[in-house]
Design a protein around this motif. Structure first.
Motif, PDB file in Angstrom:
ATOM      1  N   ARG A  23      30.043  36.185  32.529  1.00 33.59           N
ATOM      2  CA  ARG A  23      30.494  35.834  34.150  1.00 33.59           C
ATOM      3  C   ARG A  23      30.630  37.506  34.768  1.00 33.59           C
ATOM      4  N   LYS A  24      30.990  37.807  36.144  1.00 29.87           N
ATOM      5  CA  LYS A  24      31.006  38.349  36.920  1.00 29.87           C
ATOM      6  C   LYS A  24      32.471  39.356  36.938  1.00 29.87           C
ATOM      7  N   TYR A  25      32.781  37.944  36.623  1.00 32.53           N
ATOM      8  CA  TYR A  25      34.274  37.593  37.181  1.00 32.53           C
ATOM      9  C   TYR A  25      35.209  38.144  35.679  1.00 32.53           C
ATOM     10  N   GLU A  26      34.123  38.080  34.785  1.00 29.29           N
ATOM     11  CA  GLU A  26      34.931  38.484  33.407  1.00 29.29           C
ATOM     12  C   GLU A  26      34.519  40.388  32.840  1.00 29.29           C
ATOM     13  N   VAL A  37      35.769  46.284  44.032  1.00 27.44           N
ATOM     14  CA  VAL A  37      36.718  45.136  42.838  1.00 27.44           C
ATOM     15  C   VAL A  37      36.552  43.315  43.541  1.00 27.44           C
ATOM     16  N   ARG A  38      37.055  42.619  42.330  1.00 28.96           N
ATOM     17  CA  ARG A  38      37.146  41.659  42.797  1.00 28.96           C
ATOM     18  C   ARG A  38      37.583  40.817  44.252  1.00 28.96           C
ATOM     19  N   GLY A  39      36.863  40.055  44.823  1.00 24.74           N
ATOM     20  CA  GLY A  39      37.429  40.017  46.048  1.00 24.74           C
ATOM     21  C   GLY A  39      37.348  40.632  47.678  1.00 24.74           C
ATOM     22  N   GLY A  40      36.510  41.440  47.509  1.00 24.41           N
ATOM     23  CA  GLY A  40      35.807  42.567  47.823  1.00 24.41           C
ATOM     24  C   GLY A  40      36.517  44.244  49.153  1.00 24.41           C
TER      25      GLY A  40
END
Length: 125
Positions: free
Chosen positions: A23-26, A46-49
């Motif tokens: 997954r993208k979040y991994e 990064v994650r969360g923009g």
């Protein structure tokens, strides 16, 4: 090489069957080793923009002097010691906890320059 997640092999030596794809979040990224030299950065989403400023090289540090209670921007001469890796001091790699030689004396790095885009340190005697 970046290794993430559980092992693909069972204790018996066989392989686990994959239940799903990655997954993208991994996602994991290559570590950046900040060197002493002319400033070189890269902005990474990064994650969360949010954004991390990857610092590849820097020649100045924000050093806090506990006696004067002031922060001064000084030039970095070299890396004296680095507990993160035995060869980092020799290669002038700056990481959190590294001791750097500056124009006003030795200082210990208190932040993670490869992820924050700046080198902050505290003067040590």
């Amino acid at each position: 090489m970046i290794w993430q997640g559980r092992s693909r092999r069972k204790p018996t030596g066989g392989f686990y069957k994959r239940a799903r794809k990655k997954r993208k979040y991994e996602l994991g990224r290559e570590q950046v080793e900040t060197l002493v030299g002319e400033r070189k950065i890269k902005k990474v989403r990064v994650r969360g923009g949010n954004y991390k400023i990857k610092l590849f090289a820097e020649s100045y540090a924000n050093v806090y002097d506990p006696k004067q209670k002031k922060v001064v921007r000084v030039k970095i001469k070299s890396v004296v010691e680095n507990p993160a890796h035995v060869h980092y001091a020799r290669r002038n790699v700056v990481t959190k906890g590294a001791v750097i030689a500056t124009e006003i004396g030795k200082a210990r790095v208190t932040n993670r320059p490869s992820q924050e885009g700046v080198i902050n340190a505290v003067l040590i005697e």
